[in-house]
Design an enzyme around this catalytic site. Structure first.
Site, PDB file in Angstrom:
ATOM      1  N   SER A   1       0.849  -1.191   0.000  1.00 18.79           N
ATOM      2  CA  SER A   1       0.000   0.000   0.000  1.00 18.79           C
ATOM      3  C   SER A   1       0.881   1.236   0.000  1.00 18.79           C
ATOM      4  O   SER A   1       2.070   1.164  -0.346  1.00 18.79           O
ATOM      5  CB  SER A   1      -0.921  -0.022   1.224  1.00 18.79           C
ATOM      6  OG  SER A   1      -1.883   1.013   1.149  1.00 18.79           O
ATOM      7  N   ASN A   2       0.360   2.376   0.358  1.00 19.59           N
ATOM      8  CA  ASN A   2       1.175   3.591   0.467  1.00 19.59           C
ATOM      9  C   ASN A   2       0.647   4.452   1.604  1.00 19.59           C
ATOM     10  O   ASN A   2      -0.339   4.103   2.251  1.00 19.59           O
ATOM     11  CB  ASN A   2       1.203   4.346  -0.865  1.00 19.59           C
ATOM     12  CG  ASN A   2      -0.198   4.737  -1.289  1.00 19.59           C
ATOM     13  OD1 ASN A   2      -0.886   5.466  -0.598  1.00 19.59           O
ATOM     14  ND2 ASN A   2      -0.616   4.217  -2.441  1.00 19.59           N
ATOM     15  N   ALA A   3       1.297   5.579   1.818  1.00 23.22           N
ATOM     16  CA  ALA A   3       1.029   6.379   3.020  1.00 23.22           C
ATOM     17  C   ALA A   3      -0.130   7.368   2.870  1.00 23.22           C
ATOM     18  O   ALA A   3      -0.357   8.182   3.759  1.00 23.22           O
ATOM     19  CB  ALA A   3       2.291   7.149   3.418  1.00 23.22           C
ATOM     20  N   ALA A   4      -0.877   7.295   1.762  1.00 28.06           N
ATOM     21  CA  ALA A   4      -1.960   8.282   1.579  1.00 28.06           C
ATOM     22  C   ALA A   4      -2.995   8.156   2.700  1.00 28.06           C
ATOM     23  O   ALA A   4      -3.312   7.049   3.135  1.00 28.06           O
ATOM     24  CB  ALA A   4      -2.629   8.067   0.221  1.00 28.06           C
TER      25      ALA A   4
ATOM     26  N   ALA B   1      -4.618   7.683  -4.167  1.00 28.05           N
ATOM     27  CA  ALA B   1      -3.273   7.186  -4.445  1.00 28.05           C
ATOM     28  C   ALA B   1      -3.408   5.677  -4.668  1.00 28.05           C
ATOM     29  O   ALA B   1      -3.097   4.869  -3.793  1.00 28.05           O
ATOM     30  CB  ALA B   1      -2.347   7.482  -3.282  1.00 28.05           C
TER      31      ALA B   1
END
Ligand code: CTP
Length: 398
Positions: A208-211, A275
């Site tokens: 995943s990502n930090a959004a 994101a």
């Protein structure tokens, strides 16, 4: 556009219910947001909370009687100076008087003289609230254009449970925000993608990502305040979706795509802030992967591009993308705008992860061949208002 409670003149009516103490906390929240609050209390409200409480919180006099200074005709002056009136809590008595046009004290006369939007937040025993008399009075007020902030279900002071608790402070504040914001998007359908996606490779692990989804949430909240019918397609995030918005929760890029095809097509404006993970594992292990294997060997494939899919089916929708860039912002953003058939694109500088999760951000909007507007550096809710102003401006000119 100047809007919202900041700098606004709010007239708060407090009537005699146990929830009167919550009006003090609401007053403090309004003052902290920069509102100028005048408070009128009924005689019954004074039995629950002292006027000094509100006077201290607002640093202004509190009005309790028609007769304190009759030469100033306070009921007329107070409502003429206000931009919005909120009665919280509103007792059955106060609601009945307003519905019937009875004016026998300062608050009821002020309400009858008001030409600005009125919001009523009932709070009372559940049986009193459900009674035909109360419901009919509320229906009359609704028909006349009053906003009724429905009470919530829960524990009531008399020890019973039921519907009758004063609406939460968040809902009361949001109602005021909405009443104070011009309804420039009334009748419009807006769809917004927000948050990250998660692409799992076993039952407990994912990419995943930090959004955080904060930008999309702020844009959805602002659009709802401006009167739009908003659908928010929201990936996994700890943040709460805004009130008054239809939220569809999604997890993966594929489910974001499915939701977008189901809900965003045919909308007047769609903004893609999500994101979306760009890659996903090609294989999903049904059981948790064990460490015995040593090296983790996972292969990735590209996820579907949600925004590009919407661009291919654009129709009349005004389609806005975001471009998370670390370099050559304008060139890369305009390139994405053309590739995905967008009407406009917002460049978001993510070098040093400036855009992710933080409350502040810096955005630049590009559209057409050479349209460019620097939205500046500000908190995300301020930028959301500026972006909607810009989108409304571009649409009005096209
Ligand atoms: N987007 C999307 N679906 C994807 C990837 C991106 O809907 N699978 C949308 C984003 O919501 C954003 C825009 O496309 O509005 C651009 O996203 P960005 O991450 O900046 O660009 P990418 O298209 O992923 O290209 P690159 O990573 O090569 O910069």
């Amino acid at each position: 556009m100047d809007a919202g409670v900041k700098g606004a003149r709010v007239l708060l009516g407090v009537t005699g219910g146990i929830a009167a103490y919550k009006a003090a906390s609401l007053t403090s929240a309004l003052v902290q947001r920069g509102a100028n609050v005048d408070v009128i209390m009924t005689a019954e409200a004074e039995r629950f909370v002292a006027p000094l409480t509100f006077a201290s919180l607002t640093a202004r006099p509190v009005y309790t009687s028609l007769w304190d200074a009759p030469e100033r005709i306070p009921h007329i002056r107070l409502v003429r100076e206000a931009q919005v009136v909120l009665v919280a809590p509103a007792t059955a008595q106060c609601i009945a008087k307003l519905a019937l046009g009875l004016a026998d004290d300062l608050l009821s006369t002020a309400l009858l003289a008001a030409r600005v939007p009125i919001a009523i937040a009932p709070a009372m025993n559940a049986t009193m609230y459900e009674r035909e008399a109360t419901q009919e009075h509320l229906a009359i007020l609704r028909d006349r254009g009053c906003t009724i902030v429905e009470p919530e279900e829960g524990y009531l002071a008399e020890g019973e449970r039921g519907v009758g608790r004063l609406a939460s402070e968040e809902r009361l504040l949001e109602t005021l925000e909405r009443l104070l914001t011009p309804a420039s998007l009334a009748g419009m359908r807006v769809a917004i993608t927000a948050g990250p996606t998660r692409e799992a490779f076993d039952p407990v692990r994912f990419v995943s990502n930090a959004a955080s989804g904060a930008t999309g949430i702020a844009l959805a909240r602002e659009a709802a305040r401006r009167g739009a019918e908003v659908t928010l397609l929201l990936g996994p995030t700890q943040l709460e979706p805004p009130l008054g918005v239809r939220t569809v929760r999604v997890l993966t890029a594929q489910s974001m795509l499915d939701a977008a095809l189901a809900h965003a097509i045919g909308s007047d404006v769609t903004i893609a802030t999500a994101a979306v993970a760009d890659w996903r594992p090609t294989e999903y292990a049904a059981q948790k992967r064990k460490k015995d294997a040593g090296v983790l060997d996972v292969h990735f494939e590209q996820t579907p591009d949600v925004l590009a899919a919407l661009g291919d089916r654009k129709g009349e929708t005004f389609l806005v993308g975001f471009a998370a860039e670390t370099q050559e912002h304008e060139r890369n953003a305009r390139d994405k705008m053309r590739r995905k058939h967008l009407d406009a694109i917002v460049a978001n500088d993510v070098s040093s992860e400036r855009g992710f999760g933080l409350v502040e951000n810096a955005l630049v909007l590009f559209w057409g061949n050479d349209g460019r507007k620097d939205l500046g550096r500000a908190e995300k809710d301020v930028l959301a208002a500026r972006l909607w102003d810009a989108i409304e401006g571009i649409r009005a000119c096209s």
